[in-house]
Design a protein around this motif. Structure first.
Motif, PDB file in Angstrom:
ATOM      1  N   TRP A  23       0.831  -1.204   0.000  1.00 37.13           N
ATOM      2  CA  TRP A  23       0.000   0.000   0.000  1.00 37.13           C
ATOM      3  C   TRP A  23       0.864   1.252   0.000  1.00 37.13           C
ATOM      4  CZ3 TRP A  23      -0.288   3.995   3.617  1.00 37.13           C
ATOM      5  CH2 TRP A  23      -1.298   4.942   3.378  1.00 37.13           C
ATOM      6  N   PRO A  25       0.275   5.736  -0.103  1.00 38.41           N
ATOM      7  CA  PRO A  25      -0.737   6.805  -0.050  1.00 38.41           C
ATOM      8  C   PRO A  25      -1.095   7.295  -1.448  1.00 38.41           C
ATOM      9  CG  PRO A  25       1.050   7.214   1.507  1.00 38.41           C
ATOM     10  CD  PRO A  25       1.486   6.072   0.647  1.00 38.41           C
ATOM     11  N   GLY A  30      -8.639  13.871  -2.991  1.00 40.82           N
ATOM     12  CA  GLY A  30      -9.605  13.022  -2.328  1.00 40.82           C
ATOM     13  C   GLY A  30     -11.010  13.261  -2.851  1.00 40.82           C
ATOM     14  N   SER A  51     -11.180   6.071  11.982  1.00 39.22           N
ATOM     15  CA  SER A  51     -11.222   7.095  10.936  1.00 39.22           C
ATOM     16  C   SER A  51      -9.848   7.683  10.650  1.00 39.22           C
ATOM     17  CB  SER A  51     -12.189   8.211  11.339  1.00 39.22           C
ATOM     18  OG  SER A  51     -11.798   8.789  12.579  1.00 39.22           O
ATOM     19  N   ASP A  52      -8.875   7.454  11.547  1.00 40.72           N
ATOM     20  CA  ASP A  52      -7.526   7.977  11.315  1.00 40.72           C
ATOM     21  C   ASP A  52      -6.723   7.100  10.362  1.00 40.72           C
ATOM     22  OD1 ASP A  52      -7.608   5.956  13.242  1.00 40.72           O
ATOM     23  OD2 ASP A  52      -5.749   6.613  14.182  1.00 40.72           O
ATOM     24  N   PRO A  54      -6.113   5.557   6.672  1.00 42.94           N
ATOM     25  CA  PRO A  54      -6.475   5.941   5.303  1.00 42.94           C
ATOM     26  C   PRO A  54      -7.540   5.028   4.703  1.00 42.94           C
ATOM     27  CG  PRO A  54      -4.105   6.060   5.583  1.00 42.94           C
ATOM     28  CD  PRO A  54      -4.644   5.436   6.826  1.00 42.94           C
ATOM     29  N   HIS A  55      -8.405   5.612   3.890  1.00 37.46           N
ATOM     30  CA  HIS A  55      -9.519   4.849   3.335  1.00 37.46           C
ATOM     31  C   HIS A  55      -9.063   3.662   2.502  1.00 37.46           C
ATOM     32  CE1 HIS A  55     -12.588   4.155   0.061  1.00 37.46           C
ATOM     33  NE2 HIS A  55     -13.175   3.718   1.143  1.00 37.46           N
ATOM     34  N   GLN A  58      -8.552   0.786   4.735  1.00 33.36           N
ATOM     35  CA  GLN A  58      -9.829   0.279   5.222  1.00 33.36           C
ATOM     36  C   GLN A  58     -10.554  -0.529   4.144  1.00 33.36           C
ATOM     37  OE1 GLN A  58     -11.814   3.934   6.242  1.00 33.36           O
ATOM     38  NE2 GLN A  58     -11.168   3.838   8.379  1.00 33.36           N
ATOM     39  N   VAL A 191       1.665   1.441   7.633  1.00 34.91           N
ATOM     40  CA  VAL A 191       0.844   2.586   7.259  1.00 34.91           C
ATOM     41  C   VAL A 191       1.267   3.854   7.993  1.00 34.91           C
ATOM     42  CG1 VAL A 191      -1.509   3.508   7.195  1.00 34.91           C
ATOM     43  CG2 VAL A 191      -1.099   1.076   6.732  1.00 34.91           C
ATOM     44  N   GLU A 192       1.383   3.764   9.298  1.00 40.30           N
ATOM     45  CA  GLU A 192       1.657   4.964  10.084  1.00 40.30           C
ATOM     46  C   GLU A 192       2.957   5.657   9.682  1.00 40.30           C
ATOM     47  OE1 GLU A 192       1.314   3.905  14.175  1.00 40.30           O
ATOM     48  OE2 GLU A 192      -0.867   3.579  14.059  1.00 40.30           O
ATOM     49  N   VAL A 195       2.168   7.728   6.596  1.00 36.02           N
ATOM     50  CA  VAL A 195       1.329   8.878   6.917  1.00 36.02           C
ATOM     51  C   VAL A 195       2.153   9.942   7.635  1.00 36.02           C
ATOM     52  CG1 VAL A 195      -0.649   9.659   8.262  1.00 36.02           C
ATOM     53  CG2 VAL A 195      -0.782   7.504   7.009  1.00 36.02           C
TER      54      VAL A 195
END
Length: 220
Positions: A23, A25, A30, A51-52, A54-55, A58, A191-192, A195
């Motif tokens: 993955w 970003p 958006g 919600s924090d 990324p879509h 999710q 991920v983090e 971000v």
């Protein structure tokens, strides 16, 4: 032999974890409208993806879990809801008549996502994938209409299918709770940091909005 629901959920999480290191970003604008599959999803809550997150992260998991629920409901429908099954079969046969089906056969990370990007103001598209698919669909005759009695019976069977889907969904959410730790560990690992790097780049660009090599308007 049919796999248990627990096995299917575990395999879906395994597949998502195998994909997650790839993955990255998104680098485009958006979308304004929230994803109907992910927004407020109890599946994502059970998985610990708030919600924090990324879509795109999710969506890859919610789609895989939705496939499990859809398969269970399809099995239930084929065994217990003959009228709804007939309607679904007719719709599937109608869909197969379309030569252009851009939303089919996508990877889980893209399934259910909009086919086209948001249009730029003042710059309309010459064509869109959604529009081409709609033209193809309009050229195929609609299914024959149902009588009032058939509509009432069909609504009852749809209600039963919805109830079964909700039951399976609750079971899936309970099973996902057992995978929360490894899901959250993977988000922290893959991920983090990405971000955080994006936020760091944004912070630096805000602190220095002009290129230091550019003399700017004051130099003149």
């Amino acid at each position: 032999m049919e796999r248990s629901l627990e096995t299917q959920v575990g395999q879906a999480v395994d597949a998502w974890l195998a994909w997650l290191p790839r993955w990255e970003p998104a680098n485009h604008r958006g979308r304004i409208a929230p994803c109907r599959r992910c927004f407020g999803s109890p599946v994502l809550s059970a998985a610990g993806l708030g919600s924090d997150v990324p879509h795109g992260v999710q969506h890859g998991l919610s789609t895989r879990v939705k496939t499990i629920v859809d398969h269970a409901v399809a099995e239930y429908t084929s065994r217990n809801l003959p009228m709804l099954q007939t309607e679904l079969d007719q719709q599937a046969a109608r869909n197969r008549r379309r030569s252009y089906r851009p939303a089919e056969g996508l990877e889980p990370e893209f399934e259910g996502m909009p086919l086209d990007p948001e249009p730029e103001p003042g710059a309309p598209f010459l064509f869109t994938l959604t529009g081409l698919a709609a033209e193809e669909d309009a050229a195929i005759p609609a299914l024959p209409p149902l009588s009032d009695a058939a509509k009432a019976a069909l609504r009852q069977e749809v209600g039963l299918a919805d109830d079964y889907a909700n039951m399976i969904g609750r079971e899936v959410c309970a099973l996902l709770l057992h995978h929360r730790l490894r899901i959250q560990a993977a988000v922290a690992e893959y991920v983090e940091p990405q971000v955080a790097a994006m936020l760091d780049d944004l912070s630096r660009s805000l602190d220095a909005p002009f290129d230091p090599r550019d003399p700017g308007p004051l130099a003149s």
